[in-house]
Design a protein around this motif. Structure first.
Motif, PDB file in Angstrom:
ATOM      1  N   PHE A 141      -1.171  14.268   2.591  1.00  0.00           N
ATOM      2  CA  PHE A 141      -1.669  12.969   3.063  1.00  0.00           C
ATOM      3  C   PHE A 141      -0.659  11.909   2.662  1.00  0.00           C
ATOM      4  CE2 PHE A 141      -4.150   9.039   2.764  1.00  0.00           C
ATOM      5  CZ  PHE A 141      -4.721   9.036   4.033  1.00  0.00           C
ATOM      6  N   HIS A 142      -0.248  11.101   3.651  1.00  0.00           N
ATOM      7  CA  HIS A 142       0.766  10.087   3.338  1.00  0.00           C
ATOM      8  C   HIS A 142       0.363   8.682   3.769  1.00  0.00           C
ATOM      9  CE1 HIS A 142       3.364  13.250   1.961  1.00  0.00           C
ATOM     10  NE2 HIS A 142       3.342  13.859   3.129  1.00  0.00           N
ATOM     11  N   GLU A 157       4.179  15.661  -1.712  1.00  0.00           N
ATOM     12  CA  GLU A 157       3.478  15.136  -2.890  1.00  0.00           C
ATOM     13  C   GLU A 157       3.685  16.167  -3.997  1.00  0.00           C
ATOM     14  OE1 GLU A 157      -0.817  14.077  -1.862  1.00  0.00           O
ATOM     15  OE2 GLU A 157      -0.099  14.957  -0.019  1.00  0.00           O
ATOM     16  N   ASP A 196       6.242  11.700  -2.536  1.00  0.00           N
ATOM     17  CA  ASP A 196       5.136  10.754  -2.391  1.00  0.00           C
ATOM     18  C   ASP A 196       4.337  10.787  -3.686  1.00  0.00           C
ATOM     19  OD1 ASP A 196       2.709   9.534  -1.967  1.00  0.00           O
ATOM     20  OD2 ASP A 196       2.467  10.276   0.076  1.00  0.00           O
ATOM     21  N   LYS A 229      -1.232   2.691  -5.377  1.00  0.00           N
ATOM     22  CA  LYS A 229      -2.467   2.940  -6.139  1.00  0.00           C
ATOM     23  C   LYS A 229      -2.434   2.356  -7.564  1.00  0.00           C
ATOM     24  CE  LYS A 229      -4.469   6.788  -3.564  1.00  0.00           C
ATOM     25  NZ  LYS A 229      -5.779   6.260  -3.208  1.00  0.00           N
ATOM     26  N   VAL A 283       2.309   8.280  -4.539  1.00  0.00           N
ATOM     27  CA  VAL A 283       1.336   7.202  -4.396  1.00  0.00           C
ATOM     28  C   VAL A 283       0.161   7.447  -5.348  1.00  0.00           C
ATOM     29  CG1 VAL A 283      -0.350   6.193  -2.791  1.00  0.00           C
ATOM     30  CG2 VAL A 283       2.022   6.574  -2.061  1.00  0.00           C
ATOM     31  N   GLN A 284      -0.279   8.700  -5.403  1.00  0.00           N
ATOM     32  CA  GLN A 284      -1.427   9.013  -6.254  1.00  0.00           C
ATOM     33  C   GLN A 284      -0.999   9.630  -7.591  1.00  0.00           C
ATOM     34  OE1 GLN A 284      -5.863  11.019  -5.616  1.00  0.00           O
ATOM     35  NE2 GLN A 284      -4.602  10.574  -3.879  1.00  0.00           N
ATOM     36  N   SER A 306       0.852  -1.200   0.000  1.00  0.00           N
ATOM     37  CA  SER A 306       0.000   0.000   0.000  1.00  0.00           C
ATOM     38  C   SER A 306       0.880   1.239   0.000  1.00  0.00           C
ATOM     39  CB  SER A 306      -0.871   0.013   1.257  1.00  0.00           C
ATOM     40  OG  SER A 306      -0.039   0.165   2.397  1.00  0.00           O
ATOM     41  N   GLY A 307       0.214   2.376  -0.193  1.00  0.00           N
ATOM     42  CA  GLY A 307       0.937   3.642  -0.175  1.00  0.00           C
ATOM     43  C   GLY A 307       1.496   3.961   1.201  1.00  0.00           C
ATOM     44  N   ALA A 308       0.685   3.699   2.232  1.00  0.00           N
ATOM     45  CA  ALA A 308       1.145   3.987   3.596  1.00  0.00           C
ATOM     46  C   ALA A 308       2.413   3.191   3.907  1.00  0.00           C
ATOM     47  CB  ALA A 308       0.046   3.638   4.597  1.00  0.00           C
ATOM     48  N   GLU A 366      -5.130  14.603  -1.935  1.00  0.00           N
ATOM     49  CA  GLU A 366      -6.324  14.541  -1.090  1.00  0.00           C
ATOM     50  C   GLU A 366      -6.828  15.925  -0.697  1.00  0.00           C
ATOM     51  OE1 GLU A 366      -8.059  11.641  -0.219  1.00  0.00           O
ATOM     52  OE2 GLU A 366      -6.756  10.813  -1.758  1.00  0.00           O
TER      53      GLU A 366
HETATM   54  C1  LIG Z   1      -0.369  10.863  -1.707  1.00  0.00           C
HETATM   55  C2  LIG Z   1      -0.810   9.642  -0.948  1.00  0.00           C
HETATM   56  N1  LIG Z   1       0.073   9.018  -0.153  1.00  0.00           N
HETATM   57  C3  LIG Z   1      -0.265   7.915   0.535  1.00  0.00           C
HETATM   58  C4  LIG Z   1      -1.530   7.397   0.476  1.00  0.00           C
HETATM   59  C5  LIG Z   1      -1.886   6.161   1.248  1.00  0.00           C
HETATM   60  O1  LIG Z   1      -2.027   5.073   0.393  1.00  0.00           O
HETATM   61  P1  LIG Z   1      -2.764   3.746   0.900  1.00  0.00           P
HETATM   62  O2  LIG Z   1      -4.184   4.099   1.163  1.00  0.00           O
HETATM   63  O3  LIG Z   1      -2.566   2.777  -0.221  1.00  0.00           O
HETATM   64  O4  LIG Z   1      -2.065   3.312   2.135  1.00  0.00           O
HETATM   65  C6  LIG Z   1      -2.490   8.031  -0.341  1.00  0.00           C
HETATM   66  C7  LIG Z   1      -3.867   7.519  -0.407  1.00  0.00           C
HETATM   67  O5  LIG Z   1      -4.789   8.206  -0.762  1.00  0.00           O
HETATM   68  C8  LIG Z   1      -2.110   9.182  -1.061  1.00  0.00           C
HETATM   69  O6  LIG Z   1      -2.985   9.825  -1.855  1.00  0.00           O
END
Ligand SMILES: Cc1ncc(COP(=O)(O)O)c(C=O)c1O
Length: 404
Positions: A138-139, A190, A223, A252, A225-226, A104-106, A195
């Motif tokens: 958001f991370h 980011e 970051d 993601k 992730v998105q 996952s992103g987290a 978010e």
């Molecule tokens: C920029 C960013 N980092 C981290 C995350 C967390 O990802 P995850 O929900 O897969 O843990 C998100 C989720 O929306 C995100 O948008």
């Protein structure tokens, strides 16, 4: 026979950390979803920027089915071919020389933050642990990542947060210069803040982050992730900024809907500080996830697909701006590839969540990014027909919601 279930069973059985809409999708194809009653929706959310190739993409189905018939899981006591191939492709396509897979992103951010601290402490001692992060960012939802994320509501009321985290406003150069110092181990940002509204960070601010991180030998973490995996029309958003991070996290869209995350970095950072046993994951780099992600990556990394993302994004932005003018509802439409943020005018402040329900009633599934931004993140290979049908339905939703 399986019992018949419906939305009301969510309230009966599930931990209520989510408040799902009444629609229960049961099947998807391309950018269309069908619910339990057989009603169809255009999917403008892609599972929150995840199903980058839409639903039931034949290439991904084939990759999943072929790998499912070979081996699903073997643990990290062994490596596996899909993970090695995917890692090699990620390294060839980016600045990275080393990849850590997770789910996952987290978890990707958790790994990045731990690595940045470990590196700094190894090199300079226990004082160099400060992490600079941005308000509104958001991370993820692990305790470290919610603490680093810039939205206190997600980390408050759960006891003391980890120490050494400093939040400043995006684009506040003076605050940044005050915050960064010899004890800074990482700056995390980011490149497009998702978010809290799909807000691109100015390239000159990213450049300043790069310069300050280099000056203080801190790791610059992007970051993605998105923003990664083709979402913005570049393979990774950093590629359009002229700024290269030391660590990049993604998840993601990487797996096209199969859970996978990745932390990318250089050999110098990874090899010296993340040695065997320092970090790990049971499922990370699982062959099923990596096989699907590899097939996804082969498609989204092609220049033709990325060019199409940019073309369709420009079209979507033009139509959304026209819809905004027609109903007087949007103050701004921000476009970062097939990832668009429609910011509501002040008179509609706080109504993005309610609009999401109205859009579903009109047959299009959208997202929000905070209370004031309607967010759209389509499949990267949405067809022109699906895109225009979704935009027509979006127009109807705006008419019902804003012009009524
Ligand atoms: C920029 C960013 N980092 C981290 C995350 C967390 O990802 P995850 O929900 O897969 O843990 C998100 C989720 O929306 C995100 O948008």
């Amino acid at each position: 026979m399986n019992p018949v279930v419906s939305r009301s069973d969510f309230d009966r059985y599930m931990v209520p950390v989510f408040a799902p809409l009444s629609v229960v999708p049961v099947r998807g194809e391309g950018s269309r979803l069908w619910d339990q009653q057989g009603r169809d929706y255009i999917d403008f959310g892609a599972g929150v920027a995840v199903t980058s190739l839409g639903h039931a993409h034949p290439v991904l189905l084939k990759a999943l089915q072929e790998q499912a018939a070979k081996v699903w899981h073997i643990s990290n006591y062994y490596t596996n071919e899909p993970a090695l191939r995917l890692a090699a492709k990620l390294c060839a396509a980016t600045f990275a020389e080393r990849v850590f897979f997770c789910n996952s992103g987290a978890e990707a951010n958790e790994a990045a933050l731990k690595l940045a601290r470990k590196r700094a402490v190894d090199k300079y001692g226990p004082e160099k642990i400060d992490i600079i992060a941005f308000n509104g960012s958001f991370h993820g939802r692990t305790f470290f990542t919610v603490s680093v994320g810039g939205q206190a509501k997600y980390s408050s009321g759960m006891g003391p947060n980890p120490a050494g985290i400093v939040h400043i406003d995006l684009h506040d150069e003076a605050a940044l210069r005050r915050a960064v110092g010899k004890n800074t181990c990482a700056i995390i940002v980011e490149p497009v803040v998702g978010e809290s509204g799909v807000v691109p960070v100015k390239p000159e601010f990213l450049k300043l982050l790069r310069d300050l991180a280099t000056e203080h030998d801190a790791a610059l973490i992007f970051d993605e992730v998105q923003s990664g995996n083709g979402r913005t029309g570049a393979l990774y958003a950093y590629m359009n900024t002229g700024v290269q991070p030391d660590i990049l996290t993604t998840a993601k869209g990487l797996g096209g809907g199969f859970p996978i995350g990745a932390m990318l970095t250089t050999a110098a950072i990874a090899d010296a500080h993340f040695t065997p046993g320092v970090h790990g994951s049971t499922f990370g780099g699982n062959p099923l996830a990596c096989a699907v992600a590899e097939a996804t990556f082969d498609i989204i990394s092609s220049p033709e697909v990325l060019a199409e993302v940019r073309r369709k994004a420009a079209h979507a932005a033009t139509r959304l701006r026209a819809i905004g003018e027609k109903y007087g509802c949007f103050q701004e439409v921000r476009e970062s590839g097939l990832w668009l943020g429609c910011e509501l005018k002040p008179e509609y402040a706080g109504r993005a969540g309610a609009f999401m329900g109205a859009a579903a009633e009109s047959g299009v599934l959208v997202l929000v990014a905070g209370p004031n931004v309607v967010r759209i993140a389509t499949s990267l290979v949405i067809t022109d027909e699906e895109l225009d049908t979704g935009l027509d339905r979006f127009d109807s939703a705006c008419q019902r919601f804003f012009a009524a």
